[in-house]
Design a protein around this motif. Structure first.
Motif, mmCIF file in Angstrom:
data_model
loop_
_atom_site.group_PDB
_atom_site.id
_atom_site.type_symbol
_atom_site.label_atom_id
_atom_site.label_comp_id
_atom_site.label_asym_id
_atom_site.label_seq_id
_atom_site.Cartn_x
_atom_site.Cartn_y
_atom_site.Cartn_z
ATOM 1 N N LEU A 78 -11.463 -5.942 -12.710
ATOM 2 C CA LEU A 78 -11.536 -4.926 -11.697
ATOM 3 C C LEU A 78 -9.776 -4.246 -11.475
ATOM 4 C CD1 LEU A 78 -13.364 -6.506 -8.758
ATOM 5 C CD2 LEU A 78 -14.351 -4.591 -10.168
ATOM 6 N N ARG A 79 -9.602 -3.237 -10.908
ATOM 7 C CA ARG A 79 -8.480 -2.728 -10.725
ATOM 8 C C ARG A 79 -8.394 -2.746 -9.340
ATOM 9 N NH1 ARG A 79 -5.619 -2.336 -15.284
ATOM 10 N NH2 ARG A 79 -3.973 -1.231 -14.062
ATOM 11 N N LEU A 80 -7.051 -2.773 -8.697
ATOM 12 C CA LEU A 80 -6.922 -3.054 -7.487
ATOM 13 C C LEU A 80 -7.445 -1.526 -6.503
ATOM 14 C CD1 LEU A 80 -3.178 -4.145 -6.730
ATOM 15 C CD2 LEU A 80 -5.283 -5.153 -6.111
ATOM 16 N N ARG A 81 -7.318 -0.531 -7.384
ATOM 17 C CA ARG A 81 -8.051 0.648 -6.560
ATOM 18 C C ARG A 81 -9.420 0.419 -6.240
ATOM 19 N NH1 ARG A 81 -6.541 4.887 -8.582
ATOM 20 N NH2 ARG A 81 -5.039 4.300 -10.334
ATOM 21 N N ASP A 82 -10.248 -0.512 -6.896
ATOM 22 C CA ASP A 82 -11.465 -0.815 -6.372
ATOM 23 C C ASP A 82 -11.333 -1.705 -5.200
ATOM 24 O OD1 ASP A 82 -12.422 0.448 -8.985
ATOM 25 O OD2 ASP A 82 -11.933 -1.458 -10.004
ATOM 26 N N LEU A 83 -10.471 -2.028 -4.968
ATOM 27 C CA LEU A 83 -10.250 -2.924 -3.758
ATOM 28 C C LEU A 83 -9.499 -2.100 -2.383
ATOM 29 C CD1 LEU A 83 -10.807 -4.972 -5.725
ATOM 30 C CD2 LEU A 83 -10.028 -6.627 -4.242
ATOM 31 N N ALA A 84 -9.084 -0.915 -2.678
ATOM 32 C CA ALA A 84 -8.334 -0.279 -1.755
ATOM 33 C C ALA A 84 -8.955 -0.206 -0.432
ATOM 34 C CB ALA A 84 -7.913 1.074 -2.213
ATOM 35 N N ARG A 85 -10.462 -0.043 -0.659
ATOM 36 C CA ARG A 85 -11.090 0.334 1.034
ATOM 37 C C ARG A 85 -11.574 -0.925 1.214
ATOM 38 N NH1 ARG A 85 -11.498 5.391 2.174
ATOM 39 N NH2 ARG A 85 -11.216 7.148 0.529
ATOM 40 N N ARG A 86 -11.414 -2.125 0.555
ATOM 41 C CA ARG A 86 -11.854 -3.543 1.257
ATOM 42 C C ARG A 86 -10.994 -3.843 2.407
ATOM 43 N NH1 ARG A 86 -16.926 -5.669 -0.354
ATOM 44 N NH2 ARG A 86 -17.482 -4.479 -2.319
ATOM 45 N N ALA A 87 -11.601 -4.863 3.239
ATOM 46 C CA ALA A 87 -11.007 -5.441 4.222
ATOM 47 C C ALA A 87 -10.042 -6.511 3.676
ATOM 48 C CB ALA A 87 -12.077 -6.023 5.203
ATOM 49 N N TRP A 88 -8.810 -6.423 4.033
ATOM 50 C CA TRP A 88 -7.893 -7.546 3.495
ATOM 51 C C TRP A 88 -7.359 -8.463 4.689
ATOM 52 C CZ3 TRP A 88 -5.610 -8.095 -1.456
ATOM 53 C CH2 TRP A 88 -6.231 -6.910 -2.230
ATOM 54 N N VAL A 89 -6.847 -9.605 4.341
ATOM 55 C CA VAL A 89 -6.138 -10.258 5.093
ATOM 56 C C VAL A 89 -5.004 -10.400 4.453
ATOM 57 C CG1 VAL A 89 -5.710 -12.541 6.455
ATOM 58 C CG2 VAL A 89 -8.028 -11.886 5.626
ATOM 59 N N LEU A 90 -3.739 -9.761 5.336
ATOM 60 C CA LEU A 90 -2.507 -9.210 4.800
ATOM 61 C C LEU A 90 -1.490 -10.475 5.175
ATOM 62 C CD1 LEU A 90 -2.099 -5.560 5.469
ATOM 63 C CD2 LEU A 90 -3.085 -6.731 3.317
ATOM 64 N N PRO A 91 -0.464 -10.625 4.480
ATOM 65 C CA PRO A 91 0.627 -11.558 4.647
ATOM 66 C C PRO A 91 1.433 -10.962 5.724
ATOM 67 C CG PRO A 91 0.997 -10.477 2.651
ATOM 68 C CD PRO A 91 -0.281 -10.106 3.131
ATOM 69 N N MET A 92 2.403 -11.731 6.251
ATOM 70 C CA MET A 92 3.403 -11.109 7.238
ATOM 71 C C MET A 92 4.311 -10.268 6.557
ATOM 72 S SD MET A 92 2.156 -12.407 9.977
ATOM 73 C CE MET A 92 3.435 -12.000 11.411
ATOM 74 N N PRO A 93 4.853 -9.145 7.387
ATOM 75 C CA PRO A 93 5.773 -8.197 7.064
ATOM 76 C C PRO A 93 7.186 -8.906 6.595
ATOM 77 C CG PRO A 93 4.821 -7.590 8.900
ATOM 78 C CD PRO A 93 4.574 -8.659 9.055
#
Length: 426
Positions: free
Chosen positions: A290-305
């Protein structure tokens, strides 16, 4: 063994080590020879070790004496550096007594230190007196002496109590570093006498220590049972403050570029490459690369700023000409992030090295997503002038050895070796 109560006596020990005789040391300290002789004897009795070899030609430090003198010189120099009124020119012909340019370093004693720290903790003379078990007038008098040595007030005074000013804050940092040096001196003495002991405090950053830190600790504690190790975690800003104030000895985790300050030193242990991680059975797990564009609309758990992981996240999306998702969920806990992944279809950018066991057990999986980012550097951060005691040197060497086992710089993470799902940016 607590050497802090011996501070005044140790000042004499260090002066004798630098000058080579009690006569010259007494002149340098502006004290009587008898008081210097007595201070050295008292220090030797308290430490249970001979600090000097005495002869008609003078006094030469023993191996233990050299260790003590070195630590005391470093401790007093820290105080001198915090003294804004210290003279630039040394007041002593011996370089090891350079701290004598500071009236504060030349005069501070254990009573001043205890009172100052009690005032910092309590915020008032009354609470400090209760904590120390002395009268409030005694606290007031000792504070007045400390401020006289410093040449300026150390606190802002208000109805609400005492609050450190800039001079006081500088002294607080210096005092904590000084006490750490004296604690290390006790560890040096024990090692010289055949016992490896002491206390080490390690600060660990989330998502970056993996298995190599536990592996290193197990080995050290198995071979050196008298060592005491404490591991704390927290945000980078919190751990950095604790490191600079000698509350921890080393930070292990993702390094910062550029380094955060001139008074810390970073050592790279290995490169760490991130990948997209999800739960077992995730809908995307069986898909073709896959490419990241395939996950752009997925729900993420993001790291801290502001973390290296967030920087890698932003780089990966920018490499594909995409704006990074602005997810509302950010987590600074490995366990919480894993729990969120287990129970949902969310995805996260994480280190496969850090999740080696979870991936091997089939709880999590690395999605076949090309991720382009400059690899994070995992390593150790210490104070720039840190001189580790013997036990800490053993621990640092063990961390280096364990890190070499999990991966050296430039090698792919084990979980990614089977596919070209990761690409390092140029």
């Amino acid at each position: 063994m607590d050497l802090a109560p011996l501070l005044r006596k140790l000042r004499a020990v260090q002066a004798v080590a630098a000058a080579g005789s009690t006569v010259d040391a007494a002149q340098g300290l502006h004290a009587s020879q008898s008081s210097v002789v007595r201070a050295v004897r008292d220090a030797e009795a308290a430490l249970g070790a001979a600090l000097f070899e005495r002869s008609s030609r003078g006094m030469v430090p023993t191996a233990v004496g050299r260790l003590v003198a070195q630590r005391v010189a470093r401790a007093l120099e820290l105080i001198a550096q915090a003294d804004a009124h210290a003279t630039r020119a040394p007041r002593s012909p011996w370089p090891a007594l350079a701290w004598q340019r500071s009236r504060l370093a030349s005069g501070i004693g254990h009573r001043h230190v205890r009172t100052f720290l009690a005032l910092v903790d309590g915020g008032s003379e009354s609470r400090a007196s209760q904590a120390l078990g002395v009268s409030q007038s005694a606290v007031h008098q000792t504070l007045a002496q400390a401020e006289h040595l410093a040449g300026e007030p150390l606190f802002y005074r208000a109805r609400a109590g005492l609050r450190l000013n800039d001079a006081g804050q500088a002294l607080l940092k210096a005092v904590k570093l000084m006490l750490a040096e004296l604690a290390h001196a006790a560890d040096d003495i024990a090692s010289a006498q055949g016992t490896m002991r002491g206390r080490a405090v390690i600060g660990t950053l989330p998502f970056s220590t993996g298995l190599f830190v536990p592996r290193a600790l197990d080995r050290v504690l198995a071979s050196h049972p008298d060592l005491e190790v404490t591991v704390v975690d927290g945000t980078y800003a919190t751990l950095l403050h604790q490191l600079r104030y000698a509350e921890i000895d080393v930070i292990v985790g993702a390094l910062r570029d550029p380094p955060p300050a001139d008074d810390v030193r970073q050592e790279t242990l290995f490169d760490d490459r991130l990948a997209v991680v999800a739960r077992r059975g995730h809908p995307l797990a069986g898909r073709a690369p896959l490419r990241l564009r395939d996950l752009a609309r997925r729900a993420w758990v993001l790291p801290m700023p502001g973390t290296p992981a967030q920087a890698a996240f932003d780089q990966a999306f920018a490499a594909e000409g995409l704006a990074a998702p602005q997810e509302r969920l950010r987590v600074n806990s490995t366990m919480m992030m894993q729990a969120l992944l287990y129970d949902s279809d969310r995805v996260a950018l994480m280190s496969p090295r850090h999740l080696e066991r979870e991936i091997a057990a089939g709880l999590l999986t690395v999605l076949p997503v090309v991720v382009q980012h400059a690899p994070r550097l995992i390593g150790m951060t210490t104070r720039a002038d840190y001189l580790p005691p013997p036990g800490m040197r053993v621990l640092l060497d063990s961390l280096r050895a364990a890190a070499r086992e999990v991966g050296t710089a430039g090698q792919p993470a084990p979980a990614l070796a089977r596919g070209d799902w990761y690409k390092q940016s140029a």
